[in-house]
Design a protein around this motif. Structure first.
Motif, PDB file in Angstrom:
ATOM      1  N   GLY A   1       0.806  -1.214   0.000  1.00 51.56           N
ATOM      2  CA  GLY A   1       0.000   0.000   0.000  1.00 51.56           C
ATOM      3  C   GLY A   1       0.837   1.261   0.000  1.00 51.56           C
ATOM      4  O   GLY A   1       0.646   2.134   0.851  1.00 51.56           O
ATOM      5  N   SER A   2       1.771   1.370  -0.966  1.00 51.35           N
ATOM      6  CA  SER A   2       2.602   2.570  -1.030  1.00 51.35           C
ATOM      7  C   SER A   2       3.092   2.799  -2.449  1.00 51.35           C
ATOM      8  O   SER A   2       3.201   1.863  -3.249  1.00 51.35           O
ATOM      9  CB  SER A   2       3.809   2.452  -0.089  1.00 51.35           C
ATOM     10  OG  SER A   2       4.710   1.473  -0.549  1.00 51.35           O
ATOM     11  N   ILE A   3       3.366   4.061  -2.761  1.00 50.99           N
ATOM     12  CA  ILE A   3       3.998   4.441  -4.013  1.00 50.99           C
ATOM     13  C   ILE A   3       4.991   5.558  -3.711  1.00 50.99           C
ATOM     14  O   ILE A   3       4.682   6.480  -2.952  1.00 50.99           O
ATOM     15  CB  ILE A   3       2.988   4.888  -5.088  1.00 50.99           C
ATOM     16  CG1 ILE A   3       3.725   5.276  -6.386  1.00 50.99           C
ATOM     17  CG2 ILE A   3       2.097   6.019  -4.606  1.00 50.99           C
ATOM     18  CD1 ILE A   3       2.808   5.558  -7.564  1.00 50.99           C
ATOM     19  N   THR A   4       6.201   5.452  -4.259  1.00 60.78           N
ATOM     20  CA  THR A   4       7.237   6.467  -4.092  1.00 60.78           C
ATOM     21  C   THR A   4       7.497   7.116  -5.445  1.00 60.78           C
ATOM     22  O   THR A   4       7.740   6.415  -6.433  1.00 60.78           O
ATOM     23  CB  THR A   4       8.530   5.849  -3.537  1.00 60.78           C
ATOM     24  OG1 THR A   4       8.245   5.215  -2.284  1.00 60.78           O
ATOM     25  CG2 THR A   4       9.593   6.917  -3.326  1.00 60.78           C
ATOM     26  N   ILE A   5       7.426   8.445  -5.482  1.00 60.24           N
ATOM     27  CA  ILE A   5       7.557   9.192  -6.737  1.00 60.24           C
ATOM     28  C   ILE A   5       8.674  10.207  -6.595  1.00 60.24           C
ATOM     29  O   ILE A   5       8.739  10.935  -5.591  1.00 60.24           O
ATOM     30  CB  ILE A   5       6.247   9.923  -7.093  1.00 60.24           C
ATOM     31  CG1 ILE A   5       5.066   8.944  -7.092  1.00 60.24           C
ATOM     32  CG2 ILE A   5       6.354  10.631  -8.432  1.00 60.24           C
ATOM     33  CD1 ILE A   5       3.893   9.424  -6.326  1.00 60.24           C
TER      34      ILE A   5
END
Length: 539
Positions: free
Chosen positions: A87-91
């Motif tokens: 449950g994560s996204i790094t941009i």
């Protein structure tokens, strides 16, 4: 009927030492029907010379899944790493030319997979934020639901006397538009011969709105026909997303108006534009008084407004959604014969919410007493005192609440006199032996006014004092000649009189709020009299 899945954001603020304004990182609230896609924008507001940054967003993967992220005219996407299991996204984003002001960092695409009517918070974690020269900014998280505004000690003193606090006829107002006044009556009773040291009025407001957006209330307060300005104002708000409407506690000095026992009227009006409103949770009146031969008490008066929540939308644990009042100073715990802590909580009606006093804690006490929108809890804490800096902590457990006041009162045991060495001198001895059981109730007469079936009278306050030499248990009994008007309708502290019971140590005074709720089927007319008797038993 279609229902949506709602994605809500948590707010972050960061700043460099040289910046005059703080930079806000936020994600807008969005809603979408299950099975559909939606974009949520990450914004940088009030940034100076944005160059590059890396931001991680967490979410509940059982409710939404990330399908991608795209750059904007303000910032291109250098890299992204989505993990829908965790449950994560790094941009990571870039603008080699730099931009000052408001920057749309990226648009994150979500696919809704949960059931309708549920929500997940979108929480950004700023890893780095740099300008075009790659100078790194420091940042801190800001979430209005944190317990970050501890109650302030207004005053701390030791006097011979006591204090009394009452909500009078307060009740939840609903939305107050211009032209819809809110009025509260207070009936104050203090012992004969007592002198008011100070009186402080607290206006507890919430849900302040102008049109459909947040705003602070144009609140006009009139006390006993005089318009007053607040002596202190406290407010808080969640700081993100929809329904970001502030709440507050405003304190007024009314010492010049409250000089003894008597009735007082508070009128609150909305003087804002026609499309504005706010709501009142109630009005509290605190009176501290001295008595020539009164008990020596030490008191702390704490006031404030800290909006706390550990509901899922907050992204916080109950431990983080905890505020406190520190009653600073050193006490001699062996010299205390009683200690009473009173806490006043807006919107605290949830049995899981917790009060912590030093090493002791209680749940189930914020239960909508005296009514659902305002809780007042009063309890003995003598057995839990510590020598230094006694502390009350109030915790929102999977709920929302607004702690607003905390009063700690200690009754001191006066030291025994020790004769000095020297010549023998005869001393005349006179003693006034108190009876074991003796109580005094003031006033001795109450008039509840003119009422109809189903109506509730204003609240009247009485004082019950233990004039005896032993600890007492006090109960109530009602008789009347009014065809059971008082037997059926009299309430003590907003509950039926039959359940009233209190305990008093010698010389202690207890306040009680009385009102009449006329039964809806009561068909008799005319003036009705009754008698309220208090029975004292040694314990």
């Amino acid at each position: 009927m279609k229902k949506n899945i709602i994605l809500l954001f948590i707010l972050f603020i960061f700043a460099t030492p040289a910046q005059a304004t703080k930079t806000i990182v936020s994600i807008n609230d969005v809603s979408v029907e299950p099975g559909n896609d939606i974009c949520a924008s990450i914004m940088l507001n009030d940034v100076i010379n944005y160059g590059t940054g890396t931001i991680k967003v967490t979410y509940n993967p059982d409710i939404a899944q990330v399908t991608g992220a795209q750059g904007t005219t303000d910032s291109s996407v250098l890299a992204l790493n989505a993990d829908n299991s965790a449950g994560s996204i790094t941009i990571s984003g870039l603008n080699p030319n730099g931009k000052t002001g408001d920057v749309e960092f990226t648009d994150v695409k979500f696919h809704a997979i949960g059931s309708s009517g549920i929500s997940t918070s979108l929480t950004p974690e700023v890893t780095t934020l740099q300008d075009t020269s790659y100078n790194t900014d420091s940042f801190e998280s800001v979430n209005g639901y944190l317990g970050d505004k501890p109650l302030t000690i207004f005053t701390h003193e030791t006097i011979p006397g006591n204090l009394t606090y009452s909500l009078g006829s307060s009740d939840y107002s609903g939305k107050l538009y211009p032209g819809n006044p809110y009025q509260v009556e207070h009936n104050i009773s203090i012992p004969t011969g007592a002198t008011v040291k100070f009186a402080r009025l607290y206006a507890y407001w919430t849900w302040s709105v102008i049109d459909t957006t947040d705003g602070y209330p144009d609140l006009k307060l009139t006390f006993d026909n005089d318009v007053l300005s607040p002596a202190a104002t406290y407010d808080d708000r969640k700081g993100f997303g929809n329904y970001d409407f502030p709440s507050g506690t405003w304190a007024y000095n009314v010492t010049n108006y409250v000089t003894g026992s008597g009735d007082h009227t508070t009128l609150i009006e909305n003087t804002g534009p026609d499309n504005s409103y706010f709501s009142m949770d109630g009005v509290g009146l605190l009176v501290v008084y001295t008595e020539p031969n009164g008990d020596e008490i030490e008191y702390w008066i704490a006031e404030g407004c800290d909006l706390i929540s550990s509901q899922p939308v907050s992204g916080l644990t109950p431990e983080e959604a905890t505020t406190q009042a520190v009653f600073s100073g050193t006490i001699n715990t062996t010299n205390i014969k009683e200690a009473i802590l009173t806490t006043v909580i807006q919107s605290g009606n949830d049995i899981d919410n917790m009060l912590i006093f030093n090493l002791e804690n209680w749940t189930g006490i914020y239960n909508g007493t005296p009514y659902a929108n305002l809780d007042v809890d009063k309890r003995s804490v003598q057995n839990y005192l510590v020598d230094n800096n006694n502390t009350a902590r109030i915790r929102a457990v999977d709920d929302y609440m607004v702690p607003s006041n905390a009063f700690l009162v200690l009754w001191h045991t006066l030291p025994e006199l020790t004769p000095e060495s020297g010549d023998n001198t005869p001393v005349s001895l006179i003693s006034d032996i108190k009876p074991e059981i003796s109580i005094e109730v003031t006033p001795s007469y109450l008039n509840f006014g003119s009422l109809g079936p189903g109506e509730i009278s204003s609240t009247h306050q009485i004082l019950i004092k233990n004039n005896g030499s032993t600890n007492l248990s006090v109960t109530a009994e009602v008789t009347d000649t009014g065809q059971d008007l008082y037997a059926r309708g009299l309430q003590i502290n907003n509950a039926t009189w039959t359940g009233y019971q209190t305990q008093l140590i010698p010389n202690a005074t207890e306040e009680a709020d009385l009102r009449i709720r006329v039964p809806v089927d009561y068909s008799h007319e005319g003036e009705k009299e009754g008698v309220l008797m208090f029975w004292a038993q040694q314990i």
